[in-house]
Scaffold this active site. Structure first.
Site, short mmCIF file in Angstrom:
data_model
loop_
_atom_site.label_atom_id
_atom_site.label_comp_id
_atom_site.label_asym_id
_atom_site.label_seq_id
_atom_site.Cartn_x
_atom_site.Cartn_y
_atom_site.Cartn_z
N GLY A 1 10.35 -17.58 -10.13
CA GLY A 1 9.41 -18.22 -11.05
C GLY A 1 8.14 -17.44 -11.29
O GLY A 1 7.25 -17.91 -12.02
N GLU B 1 13.12 -14.85 -4.84
CA GLU B 1 14.21 -14.57 -5.78
C GLU B 1 13.67 -14.28 -7.18
O GLU B 1 13.90 -15.04 -8.12
CB GLU B 1 15.17 -15.75 -5.82
CG GLU B 1 15.86 -16.02 -4.51
CD GLU B 1 16.69 -17.28 -4.51
OE1 GLU B 1 17.55 -17.42 -3.63
OE2 GLU B 1 16.47 -18.16 -5.38
N CYS C 1 21.34 -18.57 -40.18
CA CYS C 1 21.21 -19.67 -41.14
C CYS C 1 20.57 -20.89 -40.50
O CYS C 1 21.18 -21.97 -40.38
CB CYS C 1 22.57 -20.01 -41.73
SG CYS C 1 23.18 -18.74 -42.83
N TYR D 1 16.59 -12.96 -19.91
CA TYR D 1 17.13 -14.11 -20.64
C TYR D 1 17.31 -13.83 -22.13
O TYR D 1 17.20 -14.73 -22.95
CB TYR D 1 16.24 -15.35 -20.43
CG TYR D 1 16.12 -15.71 -18.97
CD1 TYR D 1 17.20 -16.24 -18.28
CD2 TYR D 1 14.96 -15.46 -18.27
CE1 TYR D 1 17.11 -16.54 -16.93
CE2 TYR D 1 14.85 -15.75 -16.92
CZ TYR D 1 15.93 -16.29 -16.26
OH TYR D 1 15.85 -16.58 -14.93
#
Length: 447
Positions: free
Chosen positions: A252, A294, A365, A394
């Site tokens: 995080g 992590e 679209c 990501y």
């Protein structure tokens, strides 16, 4: 072309060559776009390795840094992680398969997930995975059956929901009580999970895990998370006599997407976590547990760039200028999902002043196909190359084939070297898994 210095003060740093083109490592970003096509994911290997080493220095020899593969994973990334001495956090059978295919040692893999399948758990056990982070009672039951009669006891950690709400977007906040992840602390679920695991012969309870969210810019939530883990460890010790020797506080760690972003230094955050673990160990009469962190986004985000080619430029006088590029929400869904923000430059005029504020949009679209709502660019024109910063995490991992567009390639820059680490998909790839029922084959035969 000769390298020049930074031409933009503050962040992000913009370095150019003699042609005024953006440099990534020592490579001309415009040349990358021409040779490999766009959209193109570009990763700076030196920047990735620097962040790996920064985290390792911060945790020290007694701690563990496990790279969160969900941020970005491919076989080349696995090799970098192993060479830098990190462990690897996976959340699916596919990520586990990728790690094993790249030769990563299974004993250095941590397996996460709130709904691991029996097949995934069976594979993890067969290869001798290092840690499984248990997320719910159903998983304890599955593991009890799968490890029955095994000569090896599988080390596991209990993921707890610590009841801490970090100040981040609700979709990437995971530490609060009302969450699909982990065992609740307040209602006693975490303690009950410990009892059940300790009563299962094939499992070895070695520690506790929590993850409070992503893109966190404060130190205090991590300190609270460390304290909550130690409170749970003390309760388990009182109830069962078991000592949990590991504390995994997840990831995080915030990164910079915009010039105004000010994430705390990695060393500062980790030092506070370790200090809190020591304080709590003294209070509760427990040994100080080994710390695991992590990071995923914090390792790769700022090392990544996405290159696009400008197509249409639509100016509506007195309203807005739209700059459309040959990618968009399929290669970066984060703005549409939770309003993620970025900054960018015109890579082929990176030394020119950004005088026009525009909306950078994609070619999909959807009216919501917006990459950057407002960004100042240097007179964008069709054919220009746009470089968007901090796209290492990501993006590829969340990319899709929406509107049947192939997913982009990814290249790794190492100084002046360039290597393709993920091939660009083709139109043939898009139909590779399609199947036509025999009753429709005749009609489509001439298409």
């Amino acid at each position: 072309m000769p390298l020049t210095g930074t031409v933009r003060t503050g962040w992000p740093p913009v370095r150019v060559n003699g042609e005024g083109h953006l440099l990534i490592g020592q490579v001309d970003a415009v040349r990358l776009a021409r040779e490999h096509g766009t959209p193109l994911y570009v990763y700076d290997e030196a920047a990735i390795r620097d962040r790996c080493r920064e985290f390792r220095r911060a945790v020290g020899e007694a701690g563990t840094v496990a790279y969160a593969g969900k941020a970005f994973l491919c076989k080349a990334m696995v090799r970098i992680v192993e060479e830098e001495g990190l462990a690897l956090d996976v959340v699916s059978g596919g990520e586990l398969y990728t790690a094993l295919a790249a030769g990563f040692p299974p004993e250095r893999i941590v397996f996460h997930g709130n709904d691991k399948s029996p097949a995934e758990l069976r594979t993890a056990l067969q290869v001798g995975i290092g840690r499984i982070v248990v997320d719910n009672f159903h998983e304890i039951d599955l593991l009890a059956g799968l490890t029955e009669g095994s000569a090896r006891r599988q080390p596991v950690l209990i993921r707890v929901a610590p009841g801490i709400e970090a100040h981040t977007h609700e979709y990437i906040s995971t530490g609060q009580q009302d969450s699909k992840f982990g065992f609740d602390v307040a209602t006693g679920q975490a303690l009950e999970a410990a009892r059940r695991i300790l009563a299962t012969p094939g499992l070895e309870l070695v520690g506790l895990h929590c993850h409070i969210g992503s893109q966190i810019f404060e130190v205090e939530p991590y300190r609270l998370a460390a304290r909550r883990l130690m409170e749970v460890a003390a309760a388990i010790r009182r109830d069962t006599g078991a000592w949990l020797r590991e504390a995994d506080v997840g990831g995080g760690f915030g990164v910079r997407y915009l010039p105004e972003d000010r994430p705390p230094a990695v060393a500062e955050v980790i030092a506070e976590i370790q200090a809190e673990l020591r304080r709590c160990a003294g209070e509760y009469g427990l040994p100080v547990p080994a710390l695991t962190v992590e990071p995923g986004r914090a390792i790769v985000a700022e090392a990544g760039y996405t290159l696009y080619t400008v197509g249409a430029v639509k100016r509506i006088p007195g309203v807005r200028t739209y700059v459309a590029v040959d990618g968009g929400m399929a290669d970066n869904p984060r703005p549409a999902l939770y309003g993620a923000e970025y900054t960018a430059v015109v890579a082929n005029r990176a030394d020119a002043p950004p005088l026009e504020t525009v909306r950078l949009v994609g070619r999909y679209c959807e009216s919501g196909d917006i990459l950057i709502r407002e960004v100042a660019l240097a007179d964008p024109r069709p054919g220009d190359v746009i470089a968007v910063f901090t796209t290492g995490a990501y993006h590829y991992s969340m990319a899709s084939n929406y509107n049947r567009f192939p997913r982009p390639a990814a290249v790794l820059v190492n100084g002046a070297e360039v290597d393709v680490i993920i091939e660009r998909e083709t139109y043939a790839d898009l139909v590779r898994q399609d199947r036509v029922p025999p009753r429709l084959a005749a009609r489509g035969a001439g298409a």
